[in-house]
Design an enzyme around this catalytic site. Structure first.
Site, PDB file in Angstrom:
ATOM      1  CE  LYS A  50      53.088  18.137  39.943  1.00 26.70           C
ATOM      2  NZ  LYS A  50      54.381  18.835  39.730  1.00 26.70           N
ATOM      3  CE1 TYR A 109      53.497  16.673  36.816  1.00 26.88           C
ATOM      4  CE2 TYR A 109      55.875  16.843  36.515  1.00 26.88           C
ATOM      5  CZ  TYR A 109      54.623  17.431  36.523  1.00 26.88           C
ATOM      6  OH  TYR A 109      54.498  18.756  36.249  1.00 26.88           O
TER       7      TYR A 109
END
Length: 366
Positions: A223, A195
């Site tokens: 992400k 992320y």
């Protein structure tokens, strides 16, 4: 002790006295006047991953890579601040019924940062136990402490989560080499989503780091919140990317090659977010949802989402501090947005209402 001596460690102050033999005078004479730093000793990681290999607990990384709509699921609370599992279960069920394929448990949206690790792992295990056969459960077991990230990830996979979400060390930032070493300490345990959200961590994960980590078969993807140019950079290299920005996800998916979105908005309108990711370009739907997305993120997430779910009657109006609801004027705006988009597209069955300030419960001890 022998191992410590092997690394050349000695201490005059410690209760454990490590001998520091003094070299003879001739040794000093032979030394160069230029000081050379010793090579850093890295203690090998001798811990094996604490993960079951039973078929029920195994997840193919390719199964995670194929997910298009993943909801960063909200964690509702009871009036005393404990988890409201009934409301949570209803919310997850609604996601499943509307075609959402995965949930992030205990992420920023789910307020993992306000949970104890006991609460965190319990909620991951509960989600797997109740819904693991119908939806992929991705546990946010990342931390800025490598030790905590390792321990939480071991526990998360032990209770059955399908994949882990990991963030780079924040606040106490590290070097690029340290960042890569941090991720390599956990990625071997199972399917992993990395992320990148510099707005929260204060440090970008550069593409060079992701390219190194992509050598692991366990890297499911990234992400990415930096923007669509970075999304395109990865997709052109065959790396799976989910947009972390709801307002960019339509273009990420259809113009820049993203696989899908890890979404906050899908907590509210899961069916419309699935349509946005599955049914081709849809500029009209994108523009229809943009005001809602803007409303959700006018203050740091999850403030807007928590307020919205309370107004929809899906979650109790209980906030764990430091989060507080949006002001009344903004709550009235939300009611109008729901009416414009259509109440039937939103989660829950109650009429949307603008709650009063006194309706909210703010909890500092829980």
């Amino acid at each position: 002790m022998a191992a410590l001596k092997g690394y050349g460690l000695c201490s005059m102050d410690s209760a454990l006295h490590f001998p520091c033999p003094r070299p003879p005078l001739e040794a000093y004479k032979r030394r160069s006047s230029r000081w050379v730093s010793p090579k850093a000793a890295v203690v090998p990681n001798f811990h094996l991953p604490m993960r079951s290999l039973e078929v029920k607990n195994r997840t193919n990384t390719d199964d995670i890579k194929a997910l298009r709509v993943i909801t960063a699921i909200k964690t509702p609370y009871l009036p005393d601040g404990r988890f409201d599992l009934e409301a949570y279960d209803d919310l997850v069920n609604i996601q499943i019924q509307n075609g959402v394929e995965g949930v992030i448990v205990g992420g920023t949206t789910g307020e993992g940062q306000l949970m104890s690790w006991d609460e965190h792992i319990m909620l991951i295990g509960h989600t797997v136990n109740c819904f693991g056969g119908s939806i992929k459960v991705i546990g946010n077991t990342g931390s800025n402490s490598t030790r905590e990230a390792i321990h939480a990830t071991e526990q998360g996979f032990a209770v059955g989560m399908h994949a882990a979400l990991h963030i780079n060390p924040y606040y106490g930032k590290t070097s690029m080499d340290g960042m890569i070493a941090h991720f390599q300490s956990v990625i071997h345990m199972g399917p992993t989503i990395i992320y990148n959200v510099p707005g929260r961590t204060g440090q970008d994960i550069p593409s060079s780091a992701i390219l190194k980590l992509s050598r692991s078969p366990n890297l499911a993807g990234v992400k990415e919140c930096v923007g669509n140019k970075r999304v395109e950079e990865y997709t052109e290299r065959g790396i799976v990317v989910w947009s972390g920005n709801d307002d960019e996800c339509h273009d990420s998916r259809w113009d820049y090659g993203a696989t899908g979105v890890i979404s906050v908005t899908s907590n509210l309108v899961p069916g419309l977010m699935r349509k946005l990711m599955f049914e081709g370009r849809n500029e009209a739907l994108k523009e229809k949802l943009m005001p809602l997305m803007g409303w959700l993120f006018q203050e740091p997430n999850p403030i807007g989402l928590n307020t919205a779910l309370a107004q929809l009657g899906v979650a109790r109006p209980v906030f764990r501090l430091p989060y507080v609801p949006l002001p009344l004027a903004k709550r009235v705006e939300f009611v109008k947005m729901v009416e414009e988009i259509g109440r039937e597209h939103f989660v829950g069955e109650r009429d949307v209402q603008a709650l009063d300030d006194d309706d909210f419960i703010l909890i500092g001890r829980y």
